[in-house]
Design an enzyme around this catalytic site. Structure first.
Site, PDB file in Angstrom:
ATOM      1  N   CYS A   1      43.307  46.205  37.523  1.00 37.53           N
ATOM      2  CA  CYS A   1      44.648  46.571  37.072  1.00 37.53           C
ATOM      3  C   CYS A   1      45.501  45.312  36.887  1.00 37.53           C
ATOM      4  CB  CYS A   1      45.310  47.488  38.098  1.00 37.53           C
ATOM      5  SG  CYS A   1      44.467  49.058  38.353  1.00 37.53           S
TER       6      CYS A   1
ATOM      7  N   HIS B   1      40.190  45.628  42.698  1.00 36.45           N
ATOM      8  CA  HIS B   1      41.620  45.905  42.580  1.00 36.45           C
ATOM      9  C   HIS B   1      42.374  44.667  42.094  1.00 36.45           C
ATOM     10  CE1 HIS B   1      42.026  49.965  43.997  1.00 36.45           C
ATOM     11  NE2 HIS B   1      41.390  49.723  45.128  1.00 36.45           N
TER      12      HIS B   1
END
Length: 381
Positions: free
Chosen positions: A223, A167
């Site tokens: 991301c 992440h």
């Protein structure tokens, strides 16, 4: 107090640079703390006028095992330099943030580095939840220590690599050094309690220390990762392959480049985009879209230059879900196709769940410490 001095780790004998005024120093490899009270542990940095300190002799007891004893600093590099890598894949298993493909990404990247780019296996540090040693769990502290190990003692000719699959996020920039007003971040396994790793820290850890003659690549599959190394220049490329270098140097004048070396980052998406964890590419199991496309571009011979690899990655992602490209062929080649470079990925890839397919909305990005011609500079790790 002690300027330009080195101290030898009291445990694993690694030479460590002593910060001015420090009375102790923790080794990034074995975590041992060396006190500076004993002058015998302290020595000046070797120069052409004085010989280096003698190596320990055979009658000395061997040092105890280190968390990173499979990747020691080793002897001075040969003319081709050493290769070292830190590979981090985080699945956040049993949490609401769980990702299916990140540990697959880490394993595939390790095989690629060993078989295609001749990285010694004992010079690759793996950080995943599947590792049994507590120092190799991808929490915030361990990632920080691994990044310090990666650049510690690097010398001209060395090639370093940091791969991260997990992440990523962003947070408001309060220092005024971001063009878009946000700091990009990586999310370690314990980010909810220990916090995220901010791009400013990553830049200070593995960009600014890189000296002349050393090359570092970062492959970041997360991301909001476009400028997660805070490098000064971003290659803004359109769909036709035309590009311009954007200047992302802070208005404050703070230096975000290297100490003379070369750092290039390939990331999964732009700062305002998300990066997919999907089975739409491999057709076998979940992978990070960016890691898969990076490996595919190399395996299919599209990695002659940085421009060609970036275009190949973007085209694969763009065609996913629109009937183009047959992206599963990359895994077929990795699983024993024409290259034969990687022959044991079957067991690794036939795990993990399936996340929905469909078109992907992300564009891999290229950032660097200095602008260059992406279509003439050869890609090499």
């Amino acid at each position: 107090m002690y300027s330009n001095m080195l101290v030898t780790c009291s445990n694993c004998r690694t030479p460590l640079q002593l910060p001015p005024g420090a009375e102790s120093i923790r080794c990034a490899l074995c975590q041992a703390v060396t006190l500076i009270g004993d002058p015998r542990a302290l020595h000046s940095a070797p120069s052409s006028h004085e010989p280096p300190p003698p190596a320990p002799y055979g009658h000395h007891a061997p040092p105890p095992p280190s968390p990173y004893n499979h990747a020691p600093p080793g002897p001075p590099p040969n003319v081709h330099g050493r290769k070292k890598a830190v590979i981090c894949g985080i699945s956040y298993k049993y949490s609401r943030h769980e990702l299916k493909g990140c540990i697959n990404d880490a394993k595939c990247m390790k095989y690629l580095l060993i078989n295609k780019f001749k990285f010694p296996e004992d010079s690759i540090v793996m950080l995943t939840e599947e590792e049994t040693h507590p120092a190799k769990i991808p929490n915030k502290y361990n990632i920080r220590m691994a990044l310090h190990w990666l650049v510690q003692g690097c010398q001209p000719g060395d090639s370093l690599l940091f791969h991260y699959s997990g992440h990523g996020s962003r947070q408001r920039d309060y220092h005024g050094d971001e063009v878009d007003g946000y700091d990009e971040t990586l999310c370690p396994l314990d980010f909810e309690t220990q916090g995220m790793i901010v791009d400013d820290e990553i830049n200070a850890a593995i960009v600014r220390p890189i000296p002349h003659g050393v090359k570092l690549h970062a492959i970041i599959d997360s991301c909001h990762s476009g400028t997660v190394l805070d490098l000064p220049f971003l290659c803004r490329m359109d769909r036709g392959g035309k590009y311009v270098w954007e200047d992302h140097r802070p208005r404050s004048g703070e230096w975000k480049g290297t100490s003379g070396g070369e750092v290039i980052s390939i990331s999964g998406c732009d700062d305002n985009q998300t990066s997919a964890d999907t089975s739409a590419l491999s057709k076998i199991t979940s992978t990070g879209a960016m890691t898969f496309c990076f490996i595919q571009a190399i395996e299919q011979g599209h990695a002659a230059t940085y421009g060609s690899i970036l275009n190949a990655m973007r085209n694969t992602i763009r065609n996913t879900g629109s009937g183009g490209g047959g992206p599963g062929s990359a895994v077929a080649s990795l699983l024993g196709g024409s290259s034969g470079a990687v022959t044991s990925l079957v067991g690794m890839l036939l795990t993990g769940g399936s996340v929905g397919g469909g078109g992907l909305r992300q564009e891999p990005q290229l950032t660097a410490c200095e602008p260059f011609d992406v279509y003439t500079k050869p890609f090499a790790l």
